[in-house]
Motif scaffolding. Structure first.
Motif, PDB file in Angstrom:
ATOM      1  N   PHE A 186      24.189 -48.245  55.007  1.00 19.04           N
ATOM      2  CA  PHE A 186      23.633 -49.451  54.408  1.00 19.04           C
ATOM      3  C   PHE A 186      22.768 -49.179  53.175  1.00 19.04           C
ATOM      4  N   LEU A 187      22.359 -47.909  52.956  1.00 14.87           N
ATOM      5  CA  LEU A 187      21.551 -47.592  51.783  1.00 14.87           C
ATOM      6  C   LEU A 187      22.372 -47.038  50.635  1.00 14.87           C
ATOM      7  N   PHE A 188      23.427 -46.287  50.951  1.00 14.99           N
ATOM      8  CA  PHE A 188      24.128 -45.547  49.913  1.00 14.99           C
ATOM      9  C   PHE A 188      25.601 -45.926  49.732  1.00 14.99           C
ATOM     10  N   VAL A 189      26.201 -46.611  50.704  1.00 15.66           N
ATOM     11  CA  VAL A 189      27.622 -46.939  50.591  1.00 15.66           C
ATOM     12  C   VAL A 189      27.769 -48.328  49.985  1.00 15.66           C
ATOM     13  N   ASP A 190      28.684 -48.418  49.019  1.00 15.22           N
ATOM     14  CA  ASP A 190      28.945 -49.700  48.353  1.00 15.22           C
ATOM     15  C   ASP A 190      30.013 -50.459  49.120  1.00 15.22           C
ATOM     16  N   PHE A 191      29.630 -51.565  49.761  1.00 19.40           N
ATOM     17  CA  PHE A 191      30.567 -52.367  50.554  1.00 19.40           C
ATOM     18  C   PHE A 191      31.201 -53.482  49.743  1.00 19.40           C
ATOM     19  N   GLN A 192      30.913 -53.533  48.469  1.00 18.71           N
ATOM     20  CA  GLN A 192      31.374 -54.663  47.663  1.00 18.71           C
ATOM     21  C   GLN A 192      32.892 -54.765  47.608  1.00 18.71           C
ATOM     22  N   GLY A 193      33.563 -53.596  47.629  1.00 15.87           N
ATOM     23  CA  GLY A 193      35.014 -53.594  47.481  1.00 15.87           C
ATOM     24  C   GLY A 193      35.741 -54.316  48.595  1.00 15.87           C
ATOM     25  N   PHE A 194      35.152 -54.323  49.793  1.00 12.58           N
ATOM     26  CA  PHE A 194      35.856 -55.014  50.878  1.00 12.58           C
ATOM     27  C   PHE A 194      34.963 -56.048  51.567  1.00 12.58           C
ATOM     28  N   SER A 195      34.038 -56.584  50.819  1.00 11.53           N
ATOM     29  CA  SER A 195      33.109 -57.552  51.398  1.00 11.53           C
ATOM     30  C   SER A 195      33.783 -58.875  51.758  1.00 11.53           C
ATOM     31  N   PHE A 196      34.946 -59.197  51.123  1.00  9.82           N
ATOM     32  CA  PHE A 196      35.614 -60.457  51.440  1.00  9.82           C
ATOM     33  C   PHE A 196      36.677 -60.272  52.515  1.00  9.82           C
ATOM     34  N   LEU A 241      36.558 -62.468  61.513  1.00  3.73           N
ATOM     35  CA  LEU A 241      36.496 -63.875  61.903  1.00  3.73           C
ATOM     36  C   LEU A 241      37.775 -64.273  62.617  1.00  3.73           C
ATOM     37  N   ASN A 242      38.911 -63.744  62.137  1.00  4.15           N
ATOM     38  CA  ASN A 242      40.198 -64.003  62.781  1.00  4.15           C
ATOM     39  C   ASN A 242      40.236 -63.401  64.183  1.00  4.15           C
ATOM     40  N   VAL A 243      39.686 -62.165  64.330  1.00  7.49           N
ATOM     41  CA  VAL A 243      39.595 -61.527  65.648  1.00  7.49           C
ATOM     42  C   VAL A 243      38.798 -62.420  66.595  1.00  7.49           C
ATOM     43  N   ASN A 244      37.667 -62.918  66.097  1.00  8.83           N
ATOM     44  CA  ASN A 244      36.810 -63.781  66.912  1.00  8.83           C
ATOM     45  C   ASN A 244      37.538 -65.058  67.334  1.00  8.83           C
ATOM     46  N   THR A 245      38.270 -65.658  66.397  1.00 10.62           N
ATOM     47  CA  THR A 245      38.995 -66.900  66.694  1.00 10.62           C
ATOM     48  C   THR A 245      40.078 -66.679  67.744  1.00 10.62           C
ATOM     49  N   ILE A 246      40.865 -65.619  67.559  1.00 10.37           N
ATOM     50  CA  ILE A 246      41.961 -65.334  68.497  1.00 10.37           C
ATOM     51  C   ILE A 246      41.402 -64.964  69.863  1.00 10.37           C
ATOM     52  N   PHE A 247      40.326 -64.145  69.863  1.00 12.41           N
ATOM     53  CA  PHE A 247      39.698 -63.735  71.118  1.00 12.41           C
ATOM     54  C   PHE A 247      39.232 -64.956  71.914  1.00 12.41           C
ATOM     55  N   LEU A 248      38.532 -65.859  71.247  1.00 15.81           N
ATOM     56  CA  LEU A 248      38.034 -67.057  71.925  1.00 15.81           C
ATOM     57  C   LEU A 248      39.174 -67.946  72.410  1.00 15.81           C
ATOM     58  N   SER A 249      40.247 -68.047  71.598  1.00 16.61           N
ATOM     59  CA  SER A 249      41.375 -68.899  72.005  1.00 16.61           C
ATOM     60  C   SER A 249      42.054 -68.347  73.253  1.00 16.61           C
ATOM     61  N   LEU A 292      42.567 -57.896  68.506  1.00 16.42           N
ATOM     62  CA  LEU A 292      42.562 -56.838  67.483  1.00 16.42           C
ATOM     63  C   LEU A 292      43.983 -56.510  67.039  1.00 16.42           C
ATOM     64  N   PHE A 293      44.903 -56.413  68.012  1.00 20.84           N
ATOM     65  CA  PHE A 293      46.302 -56.143  67.681  1.00 20.84           C
ATOM     66  C   PHE A 293      46.882 -57.262  66.821  1.00 20.84           C
ATOM     67  N   GLN A 294      46.619 -58.500  67.204  1.00 19.36           N
ATOM     68  CA  GLN A 294      47.176 -59.631  66.466  1.00 19.36           C
ATOM     69  C   GLN A 294      46.657 -59.679  65.031  1.00 19.36           C
ATOM     70  N   THR A 295      45.414 -59.253  64.832  1.00 15.68           N
ATOM     71  CA  THR A 295      44.802 -59.324  63.503  1.00 15.68           C
ATOM     72  C   THR A 295      45.261 -58.199  62.599  1.00 15.68           C
ATOM     73  N   PHE A 296      45.316 -56.987  63.116  1.00 14.73           N
ATOM     74  CA  PHE A 296      45.540 -55.822  62.270  1.00 14.73           C
ATOM     75  C   PHE A 296      46.978 -55.309  62.305  1.00 14.73           C
ATOM     76  N   LEU A 297      47.829 -55.862  63.174  1.00 12.37           N
ATOM     77  CA  LEU A 297      49.221 -55.428  63.226  1.00 12.37           C
ATOM     78  C   LEU A 297      50.002 -56.019  62.060  1.00 12.37           C
ATOM     79  N   ASP A 298      50.757 -55.189  61.386  1.00 11.80           N
ATOM     80  CA  ASP A 298      51.567 -55.641  60.254  1.00 11.80           C
ATOM     81  C   ASP A 298      52.853 -56.280  60.787  1.00 11.80           C
ATOM     82  N   ARG A 299      52.874 -57.601  60.802  1.00 13.36           N
ATOM     83  CA  ARG A 299      54.021 -58.308  61.392  1.00 13.36           C
ATOM     84  C   ARG A 299      55.254 -58.289  60.499  1.00 13.36           C
TER      85      ARG A 299
END
Length: 334
Positions: free
Chosen positions: A24-34, A41-49, A230-237
């Motif tokens: 959090f002090l030295f790594v730049d997270f800007q490249g993947f902040s979006f 958020l998708n993981v959270n949505t699918i998990f709750l569903s 996690l599988f549903q979100t990160f698996l390349d369909r």
């Protein structure tokens, strides 16, 4: 805890804290902040569903299980079962057709019936057949595939046949040897607990059993739902979609989808219908038959309450039987 273990524990703790501050002090997270927040958020949505979809059926399952525990005796179970192990397979499959229980709830029910004296192979028939053959699933599948009703009848017919075949194979492999896991508390304190619950009345006893089983099953539902999301979100369909037109590989791909997505059998027909333009009819049937029989969330439940050897054998056998059955069905009828 000895001194060396304490030193190792403290070192790991300090290392994790140092890594946290470095990130959090030295790594730049800007490249993947979006991208990352959207994915999580998708993981959270699918998990709750998945959890919210499964909880009503888990509640149904644990209450049925608790009612069996309270009102059904071992003698009653044995009295209504045919003596011949092979002949008993057919009525067990028919019984699965009237159980309004999906795969989320069938594990505690079967576990309780086996504890009450039901043979293991009959429990397997219910475990495999009931989540598909029940009238609620038939109605939802018919509604989703009104224009292609052959998929509806293929799902029901294959599930009925496969449940009997699975029961026969597991009987030949295990000969009804005990495959349940019993905790030390269950083995030592079971009789005392049963005597204590008799004093509170059958209604309270049912509620006590249901609440205990709900929290016991719930933790495994949460673990399975998290991994599935996690599988549903990160698996390349897109890679899987490219294989959808092959009659040999597409059923296997859709079986893998059914396992990973961990959909409730009352709702999976609508998801399968959405794949109609990409995958063959045989692969859709494979998805609709295999997913309710075994998926991520009920695999965790099975490992929690049955011996590992039985669960691994069950998963392998049901995978082979479903895949071969779908290939044979494709060659003969499609």
């Amino acid at each position: 805890m000895n001194k060396s273990a304490m030193i190792v524990k403290e070192f790991i703790g300090l290392a994790l804290i140092a890594m946290f501050f470095y990130l959090f002090l030295f790594v730049d997270f800007q490249g993947f902040s979006f991208e990352m927040p959207k994915r999580f958020l998708n993981v959270n949505t699918i998990f709750l569903s998945i959890v919210l979809e499964a909880i009503p059926f888990i509640l149904l399952g644990v209450f049925v299980s608790a009612l069996i525990q309270t009102f059904v005796s071992e003698e009653l179970v044995k009295r209504f079962l045919p003596k011949n192990a092979i002949i008993a397979l057919l009525p067990a499959a028919l019984l699965g057709a009237i159980f309004p229980i999906c795969e989320c709830a069938i594990v505690p029910v079967v576990r309780r019936l086996i504890k009450k004296g039901m043979p293991l192979h009959i429990g397997v028939v219910l475990l495999v057949g009931a989540p598909i053959l029940n009238p609620v699933v038939f109605a939802s599948t018919y509604y989703a595939f009104q224009s292609t009703t052959e998929i509806v009848y293929a799902r029901m017919g294959l599930a009925f046949v496969i449940s009997i075949v699975m029961g026969l194979i597991m009987y030949l492999l295990f000969k009804n040897r005990n495959q349940l896991k019993w905790s030390k508390d269950e083995l030592i304190g079971r009789m005392k607990a049963e005597e204590a619950l008799k004093d509170v009345g059958k209604i309270k006893s049912t509620l006590f059993h249901a609440s205990d089983e709900f929290f016991e099953m719930g933790k495994y539902l949460i673990i399975g739902a998290l991994i599935a999301s996690l599988f549903q979100t990160f698996l390349d369909r897109s890679i899987l979609m490219e294989l959808g037109s092959n009659e040999t590989t597409s059923p296997a791909i859709m079986m893998a989808f059914g396992f990973i997505l961990s959909l409730c059998s009352e709702a999976d027909a609508f998801v399968a219908a959405s794949f109609g333009g990409t995958f063959s009819a045989g692969s859709l049937i494979a998805f609709l038959v295999y997913g309710p029989m075994i998926d991520l969330k009920n695999t965790f439940m099975l490992f929690a309450f049955f011996k590992a050897k039985f669960v691994v054998t069950f998963v392998i056998v049901v995978t082979i039987v479903v895949y071969v059955s779908v290939l044979v069905y494709q060659q003969i009828l499609l």
